[in-house]
Design a protein around this motif. Structure first.
Motif, PDB file in Angstrom:
ATOM      1  N   ASP A  26     -66.283   4.023 -83.483  1.00  0.00           N
ATOM      2  CA  ASP A  26     -66.829   4.366 -84.786  1.00  0.00           C
ATOM      3  C   ASP A  26     -67.804   5.505 -84.547  1.00  0.00           C
ATOM      4  N   ASN A  27     -67.366   6.716 -84.807  1.00  0.00           N
ATOM      5  CA  ASN A  27     -68.199   7.880 -84.517  1.00  0.00           C
ATOM      6  C   ASN A  27     -69.444   7.921 -85.392  1.00  0.00           C
ATOM      7  N   ALA A  28     -69.384   7.332 -86.568  1.00  0.00           N
ATOM      8  CA  ALA A  28     -70.562   7.307 -87.446  1.00  0.00           C
ATOM      9  C   ALA A  28     -71.661   6.421 -86.871  1.00  0.00           C
ATOM     10  N   LYS A  29     -71.261   5.438 -86.071  1.00  0.00           N
ATOM     11  CA  LYS A  29     -72.231   4.514 -85.478  1.00  0.00           C
ATOM     12  C   LYS A  29     -72.465   4.771 -83.999  1.00  0.00           C
ATOM     13  N   ASN A  30     -71.814   5.813 -83.440  1.00  0.00           N
ATOM     14  CA  ASN A  30     -71.949   6.124 -82.014  1.00  0.00           C
ATOM     15  C   ASN A  30     -71.638   4.899 -81.153  1.00  0.00           C
ATOM     16  N   THR A  31     -70.591   4.193 -81.520  1.00  0.00           N
ATOM     17  CA  THR A  31     -70.278   2.936 -80.858  1.00  0.00           C
ATOM     18  C   THR A  31     -68.793   2.856 -80.523  1.00  0.00           C
ATOM     19  N   VAL A  32     -68.522   2.328 -79.352  1.00  0.00           N
ATOM     20  CA  VAL A  32     -67.140   2.036 -78.950  1.00  0.00           C
ATOM     21  C   VAL A  32     -67.015   0.527 -78.772  1.00  0.00           C
ATOM     22  N   TYR A  33     -65.848   0.018 -79.118  1.00  0.00           N
ATOM     23  CA  TYR A  33     -65.604  -1.420 -79.085  1.00  0.00           C
ATOM     24  C   TYR A  33     -64.444  -1.758 -78.149  1.00  0.00           C
ATOM     25  N   LEU A  34     -64.464  -2.981 -77.663  1.00  0.00           N
ATOM     26  CA  LEU A  34     -63.320  -3.511 -76.921  1.00  0.00           C
ATOM     27  C   LEU A  34     -63.034  -4.906 -77.465  1.00  0.00           C
ATOM     28  N   GLN A  35     -61.962  -5.016 -78.229  1.00  0.00           N
ATOM     29  CA  GLN A  35     -61.526  -6.309 -78.732  1.00  0.00           C
ATOM     30  C   GLN A  35     -60.633  -6.952 -77.692  1.00  0.00           C
ATOM     31  N   MET A  36     -61.022  -8.132 -77.230  1.00  0.00           N
ATOM     32  CA  MET A  36     -60.303  -8.810 -76.155  1.00  0.00           C
ATOM     33  C   MET A  36     -59.736 -10.119 -76.701  1.00  0.00           C
ATOM     34  N   ASN A  37     -58.435 -10.224 -76.722  1.00  0.00           N
ATOM     35  CA  ASN A  37     -57.746 -11.419 -77.202  1.00  0.00           C
ATOM     36  C   ASN A  37     -56.967 -12.071 -76.070  1.00  0.00           C
ATOM     37  N   SER A  38     -56.580 -13.311 -76.276  1.00  0.00           N
ATOM     38  CA  SER A  38     -55.788 -14.051 -75.281  1.00  0.00           C
ATOM     39  C   SER A  38     -56.422 -13.949 -73.906  1.00  0.00           C
ATOM     40  N   LEU A  39     -57.697 -14.200 -73.847  1.00  0.00           N
ATOM     41  CA  LEU A  39     -58.419 -14.040 -72.584  1.00  0.00           C
ATOM     42  C   LEU A  39     -57.952 -15.039 -71.542  1.00  0.00           C
ATOM     43  N   LYS A  40     -57.980 -14.590 -70.289  1.00  0.00           N
ATOM     44  CA  LYS A  40     -57.562 -15.389 -69.150  1.00  0.00           C
ATOM     45  C   LYS A  40     -58.723 -15.504 -68.170  1.00  0.00           C
ATOM     46  N   PRO A  41     -58.728 -16.535 -67.335  1.00  0.00           N
ATOM     47  CA  PRO A  41     -59.804 -16.641 -66.331  1.00  0.00           C
ATOM     48  C   PRO A  41     -59.923 -15.397 -65.451  1.00  0.00           C
ATOM     49  N   GLU A  42     -58.815 -14.738 -65.192  1.00  0.00           N
ATOM     50  CA  GLU A  42     -58.868 -13.541 -64.351  1.00  0.00           C
ATOM     51  C   GLU A  42     -59.491 -12.343 -65.065  1.00  0.00           C
ATOM     52  N   ASP A  43     -59.802 -12.473 -66.337  1.00  0.00           N
ATOM     53  CA  ASP A  43     -60.544 -11.423 -67.037  1.00  0.00           C
ATOM     54  C   ASP A  43     -62.049 -11.534 -66.797  1.00  0.00           C
ATOM     55  N   THR A  44     -62.473 -12.582 -66.125  1.00  0.00           N
ATOM     56  CA  THR A  44     -63.891 -12.768 -65.826  1.00  0.00           C
ATOM     57  C   THR A  44     -64.407 -11.623 -64.967  1.00  0.00           C
ATOM     58  N   ALA A  45     -65.462 -10.966 -65.440  1.00  0.00           N
ATOM     59  CA  ALA A  45     -66.016  -9.805 -64.745  1.00  0.00           C
ATOM     60  C   ALA A  45     -67.229  -9.306 -65.512  1.00  0.00           C
ATOM     61  N   VAL A  46     -67.932  -8.380 -64.900  1.00  0.00           N
ATOM     62  CA  VAL A  46     -68.928  -7.591 -65.629  1.00  0.00           C
ATOM     63  C   VAL A  46     -68.193  -6.388 -66.211  1.00  0.00           C
ATOM     64  N   TYR A  47     -68.364  -6.180 -67.494  1.00  0.00           N
ATOM     65  CA  TYR A  47     -67.681  -5.090 -68.193  1.00  0.00           C
ATOM     66  C   TYR A  47     -68.671  -3.952 -68.427  1.00  0.00           C
ATOM     67  N   PHE A  48     -68.246  -2.753 -68.031  1.00  0.00           N
ATOM     68  CA  PHE A  48     -69.077  -1.562 -68.120  1.00  0.00           C
ATOM     69  C   PHE A  48     -68.479  -0.569 -69.104  1.00  0.00           C
ATOM     70  N   CYS A  49     -69.358   0.064 -69.855  1.00  0.00           N
ATOM     71  CA  CYS A  49     -68.990   1.162 -70.733  1.00  0.00           C
ATOM     72  C   CYS A  49     -69.243   2.475 -69.987  1.00  0.00           C
ATOM     73  N   ALA A  50     -68.380   3.458 -70.218  1.00  0.00           N
ATOM     74  CA  ALA A  50     -68.521   4.751 -69.561  1.00  0.00           C
ATOM     75  C   ALA A  50     -68.255   5.873 -70.561  1.00  0.00           C
ATOM     76  N   ALA A  51     -68.852   7.035 -70.280  1.00  0.00           N
ATOM     77  CA  ALA A  51     -68.678   8.188 -71.158  1.00  0.00           C
ATOM     78  C   ALA A  51     -68.425   9.429 -70.330  1.00  0.00           C
ATOM     79  N   ASP A  52     -67.606  10.327 -70.882  1.00  0.00           N
ATOM     80  CA  ASP A  52     -67.284  11.572 -70.204  1.00  0.00           C
ATOM     81  C   ASP A  52     -67.005  12.652 -71.226  1.00  0.00           C
TER      82      ASP A  52
END
Length: 123
Positions: free
Chosen positions: A72-98
């Motif tokens: 959402d460029n108006a809010k300067n925000t990026v989202y990650l919708q995560m569905n059907s999560l699995k135990p192997e998705d367990t992690a620290v999630y980092f946002c990055a910009a370039d």
């Protein structure tokens, strides 16, 4: 000063959903590519998803069909919708910009990073 602040992590049962947010400041957000990476204990940083300033997207193989990145460029925000999560998705999630337009899956190409948010998926 560029700041990326992630939020939305937490504990969820397998099969559940979470939505991560990353609020950016100090950069022309609508001209930056944004990405999500994750790192599990004892493992390297893994590419999850990225979105260009024009809205093009790409995903890591392990999350295709389950995760969706958006911005959402108006809010300067990026989202990650995560569905059907699995135990192997367990992690620290980092946002990055370039500032580039290429959506690199290698973390070394990304200029700015957030502090991360923990996602834990229980079985």
């Amino acid at each position: 000063q560029v700041q990326l602040v992630e939020s939305g992590g937490g504990l969820v049962q397998a099969g559940g959903s979470l939505r991560l947010s990353c609020a950016a400041s100090g950069l022309p957000f609508n001209r930056y590519s944004m990405g999500w990476f994750r790192q599990a204990p004892g493992k390297g940083r893994e590419f999850v998803a990225a979105i260009s300033w024009r809205g093009a997207t790409t995903y890591g193989d392990s999350v295709k069909g389950r995760f969706t990145i958006s911005r959402d460029n108006a809010k300067n925000t990026v989202y990650l919708q995560m569905n059907s999560l699995k135990p192997e998705d367990t992690a620290v999630y980092f946002c990055a910009a370039d500032p580039g337009t290429t959506l690199y899956s290698q973390s070394r190409h990304w200029n700015y990073w957030g502090q991360g948010t923990q996602v834990t998926v229980s079985s």
